[in-house]
Design a protein around this motif. Structure first.
Motif, PDB file in Angstrom:
ATOM      1  N   ALA A 115       0.841  -1.206   0.000  1.00 49.09           N
ATOM      2  CA  ALA A 115       0.000   0.000   0.000  1.00 49.09           C
ATOM      3  C   ALA A 115       0.871   1.250   0.000  1.00 49.09           C
ATOM      4  CB  ALA A 115      -0.933  -0.003   1.212  1.00 49.09           C
ATOM      5  N   GLU A 116       1.913   1.232   0.808  1.00 49.65           N
ATOM      6  CA  GLU A 116       2.818   2.386   0.864  1.00 49.65           C
ATOM      7  C   GLU A 116       3.551   2.565  -0.458  1.00 49.65           C
ATOM      8  OE1 GLU A 116       5.035   1.305   4.345  1.00 49.65           O
ATOM      9  OE2 GLU A 116       3.519   2.158   5.701  1.00 49.65           O
ATOM     10  N   ARG A 117       3.964   1.463  -1.054  1.00 51.90           N
ATOM     11  CA  ARG A 117       4.654   1.523  -2.340  1.00 51.90           C
ATOM     12  C   ARG A 117       3.761   2.120  -3.428  1.00 51.90           C
ATOM     13  NH1 ARG A 117       6.439  -4.026  -4.355  1.00 51.90           N
ATOM     14  NH2 ARG A 117       4.758  -3.794  -5.799  1.00 51.90           N
ATOM     15  N   PHE A 118       2.452   1.825  -3.334  1.00 51.27           N
ATOM     16  CA  PHE A 118       1.504   2.355  -4.313  1.00 51.27           C
ATOM     17  C   PHE A 118       0.854   3.655  -3.843  1.00 51.27           C
ATOM     18  CE2 PHE A 118       1.520  -2.176  -5.649  1.00 51.27           C
ATOM     19  CZ  PHE A 118       1.967  -1.977  -6.947  1.00 51.27           C
ATOM     20  N   LYS A 119       1.418   4.246  -2.787  1.00 52.33           N
ATOM     21  CA  LYS A 119       0.999   5.561  -2.290  1.00 52.33           C
ATOM     22  C   LYS A 119      -0.480   5.620  -1.911  1.00 52.33           C
ATOM     23  CE  LYS A 119       4.683   7.909  -4.878  1.00 52.33           C
ATOM     24  NZ  LYS A 119       5.644   7.040  -4.352  1.00 52.33           N
ATOM     25  N   VAL A 120      -0.961   4.557  -1.260  1.00 52.60           N
ATOM     26  CA  VAL A 120      -2.333   4.531  -0.750  1.00 52.60           C
ATOM     27  C   VAL A 120      -2.381   5.393   0.505  1.00 52.60           C
ATOM     28  CG1 VAL A 120      -4.127   3.058   0.268  1.00 52.60           C
ATOM     29  CG2 VAL A 120      -2.818   2.252  -1.713  1.00 52.60           C
ATOM     30  N   ASP A 121      -3.373   6.262   0.607  1.00 55.49           N
ATOM     31  CA  ASP A 121      -3.573   7.090   1.797  1.00 55.49           C
ATOM     32  C   ASP A 121      -3.994   6.170   2.939  1.00 55.49           C
ATOM     33  OD1 ASP A 121      -4.262   8.929   3.762  1.00 55.49           O
ATOM     34  OD2 ASP A 121      -6.043   9.660   2.696  1.00 55.49           O
ATOM     35  N   MET A 122      -3.158   6.069   3.974  1.00 56.03           N
ATOM     36  CA  MET A 122      -3.446   5.176   5.098  1.00 56.03           C
ATOM     37  C   MET A 122      -4.284   5.849   6.185  1.00 56.03           C
ATOM     38  SD  MET A 122      -2.312   2.253   4.233  1.00 56.03           S
ATOM     39  CE  MET A 122      -2.369   1.364   5.796  1.00 56.03           C
ATOM     40  N   GLY A 123      -4.606   7.140   6.008  1.00 51.91           N
ATOM     41  CA  GLY A 123      -5.399   7.869   6.982  1.00 51.91           C
ATOM     42  C   GLY A 123      -6.708   7.200   7.378  1.00 51.91           C
ATOM     43  N   PRO A 124      -7.465   6.648   6.423  1.00 47.16           N
ATOM     44  CA  PRO A 124      -8.739   6.009   6.770  1.00 47.16           C
ATOM     45  C   PRO A 124      -8.604   4.655   7.496  1.00 47.16           C
ATOM     46  CG  PRO A 124      -8.719   6.695   4.463  1.00 47.16           C
ATOM     47  CD  PRO A 124      -7.313   6.815   4.985  1.00 47.16           C
ATOM     48  N   TYR A 125      -7.379   4.213   7.727  1.00 43.64           N
ATOM     49  CA  TYR A 125      -7.171   2.867   8.282  1.00 43.64           C
ATOM     50  C   TYR A 125      -6.329   2.919   9.557  1.00 43.64           C
ATOM     51  CZ  TYR A 125      -8.289   2.554   3.366  1.00 43.64           C
ATOM     52  OH  TYR A 125      -8.860   2.763   2.140  1.00 43.64           O
ATOM     53  N   PRO A 126      -6.813   3.559  10.614  1.00 41.44           N
ATOM     54  CA  PRO A 126      -6.009   3.718  11.823  1.00 41.44           C
ATOM     55  C   PRO A 126      -5.697   2.397  12.535  1.00 41.44           C
ATOM     56  CG  PRO A 126      -8.244   4.497  12.209  1.00 41.44           C
ATOM     57  CD  PRO A 126      -8.123   4.226  10.739  1.00 41.44           C
ATOM     58  N   THR A 127      -6.601   1.447  12.472  1.00 41.17           N
ATOM     59  CA  THR A 127      -6.352   0.155  13.135  1.00 41.17           C
ATOM     60  C   THR A 127      -5.264  -0.608  12.396  1.00 41.17           C
ATOM     61  OG1 THR A 127      -8.702   0.136  13.748  1.00 41.17           O
ATOM     62  CG2 THR A 127      -7.446  -1.898  14.108  1.00 41.17           C
ATOM     63  N   ILE A 128      -5.351  -0.641  11.079  1.00 41.16           N
ATOM     64  CA  ILE A 128      -4.321  -1.298  10.266  1.00 41.16           C
ATOM     65  C   ILE A 128      -2.970  -0.641  10.521  1.00 41.16           C
ATOM     66  CG2 ILE A 128      -3.500  -1.656   7.893  1.00 41.16           C
ATOM     67  CD1 ILE A 128      -6.472  -1.917   7.063  1.00 41.16           C
ATOM     68  N   THR A 129      -2.936   0.672  10.532  1.00 41.98           N
ATOM     69  CA  THR A 129      -1.689   1.416  10.733  1.00 41.98           C
ATOM     70  C   THR A 129      -1.097   1.133  12.110  1.00 41.98           C
ATOM     71  OG1 THR A 129      -2.436   3.138   9.218  1.00 41.98           O
ATOM     72  CG2 THR A 129      -0.681   3.735  10.754  1.00 41.98           C
ATOM     73  N   ARG A 130      -1.929   1.122  13.142  1.00 42.90           N
ATOM     74  CA  ARG A 130      -1.455   0.867  14.512  1.00 42.90           C
ATOM     75  C   ARG A 130      -0.869  -0.532  14.639  1.00 42.90           C
ATOM     76  NH1 ARG A 130      -3.501  -2.069  18.264  1.00 42.90           N
ATOM     77  NH2 ARG A 130      -5.623  -2.149  17.458  1.00 42.90           N
ATOM     78  N   ILE A 131      -1.569  -1.518  14.103  1.00 39.15           N
ATOM     79  CA  ILE A 131      -1.098  -2.906  14.186  1.00 39.15           C
ATOM     80  C   ILE A 131       0.203  -3.063  13.413  1.00 39.15           C
ATOM     81  CG2 ILE A 131      -1.613  -5.297  13.530  1.00 39.15           C
ATOM     82  CD1 ILE A 131      -4.618  -4.557  14.007  1.00 39.15           C
ATOM     83  N   ASN A 132       0.262  -2.508  12.208  1.00 39.71           N
ATOM     84  CA  ASN A 132       1.469  -2.597  11.391  1.00 39.71           C
ATOM     85  C   ASN A 132       2.666  -2.013  12.128  1.00 39.71           C
ATOM     86  OD1 ASN A 132       2.680  -3.144   8.639  1.00 39.71           O
ATOM     87  ND2 ASN A 132       3.085  -0.957   8.821  1.00 39.71           N
ATOM     88  N   LYS A 133       2.485  -0.866  12.744  1.00 39.17           N
ATOM     89  CA  LYS A 133       3.581  -0.219  13.478  1.00 39.17           C
ATOM     90  C   LYS A 133       4.069  -1.115  14.613  1.00 39.17           C
ATOM     91  CE  LYS A 133       4.846   3.926  15.994  1.00 39.17           C
ATOM     92  NZ  LYS A 133       4.417   5.103  16.704  1.00 39.17           N
ATOM     93  N   ALA A 134       3.142  -1.720  15.363  1.00 42.96           N
ATOM     94  CA  ALA A 134       3.518  -2.611  16.466  1.00 42.96           C
ATOM     95  C   ALA A 134       4.272  -3.829  15.952  1.00 42.96           C
ATOM     96  CB  ALA A 134       2.273  -3.040  17.251  1.00 42.96           C
ATOM     97  N   LEU A 135       3.834  -4.390  14.838  1.00 36.45           N
ATOM     98  CA  LEU A 135       4.491  -5.578  14.281  1.00 36.45           C
ATOM     99  C   LEU A 135       5.894  -5.264  13.774  1.00 36.45           C
ATOM    100  CD1 LEU A 135       1.393  -7.035  12.461  1.00 36.45           C
ATOM    101  CD2 LEU A 135       2.643  -8.161  14.326  1.00 36.45           C
TER     102      LEU A 135
END
Length: 188
Positions: free
Chosen positions: A145-165
């Motif tokens: 998603a980051e490589r394809f420049k997807v705006d991660m703003g609408p996905y706070p749970t996904i972002t939080r989990i990814n950061k922890a992992l």
């Protein structure tokens, strides 16, 4: 009789290979890596991860609780079968000039559903507070998603989990930027 080290045929940027590298790292399984310049991913990685789970049950990647185990499998399948294949190189080649838009739309659509699912299943990670097969699928997909420049703003749970992992050693050492076939300009 000593068993031979497994061989992993891997491409540094392959989501599928990355999932398996994370599983091997979590389970502490040493392996020989053979870099292969893959031009398309396959769905065999979940079968490999299931095999690793059965042959090396600790740490567990599937919860003992049947409901949580089903949730893990649902999330892993959603990512590995419902999002990732739609933005594979083989599909993107067919999209021509619209490949970036196509990938962004496919990932955003999949992440909308995933965000809703995770709001009901997540603890520190995708399902509760233990790393599972679902998490092995999530991190490579967020990287895509980051490589394809997807705006991660609408996905706070996904972002939080990814950061922890990404703070976990298994996820760090299996990261594409740390693989032997990673081009020098992309190395960490």
């Amino acid at each position: 009789m000593a068993s031979e080290k497994p061989i992993l045929y891997s491409y540094f940027r392959s989501s599928c290979s990355w999932r398996v590298r994370i599983a091997l790292a979590l389970k502490g399984i040493s392996y020989d890596l053979v870099p292969v310049n893959l031009i398309k991913d396959g769905g065999q990685q979940l079968a490999i991860i299931n095999y690793l789970e059965e042959t090396h049950p600790n740490p567990r990647l599937l919860p003992q609780d049947p409901k949580k185990r089903a949730q893990v499998r649902m999330i892993a399948d959603h990512i590995a079968s419902g999002i990732q294949p739609l933005q594979n190189l083989s599909v993107l080649k067919q999209m021509g000039e619209k490949k970036m838009e196509w990938a962004q739309n496919c990932i955003a659509s999949g992440f909308q559903a995933l965000e809703q699912i995770l709001q009901h299943t997540a603890g520190r990670y995708c399902v509760g507070d233990e790393v599972s097969m679902a998490d092995l699928c999530l991190v490579p997909q967020v990287a895509n998603a980051e490589r394809f420049k997807v705006d991660m703003g609408p996905y706070p749970t996904i972002t939080r989990i990814n950061k922890a992992l990404l703070e976990l050693e298994a996820f760090k050492i299996s990261h594409p930027s740390r693989q032997p076939d990673t081009p020098a300009e992309l190395r960490a």
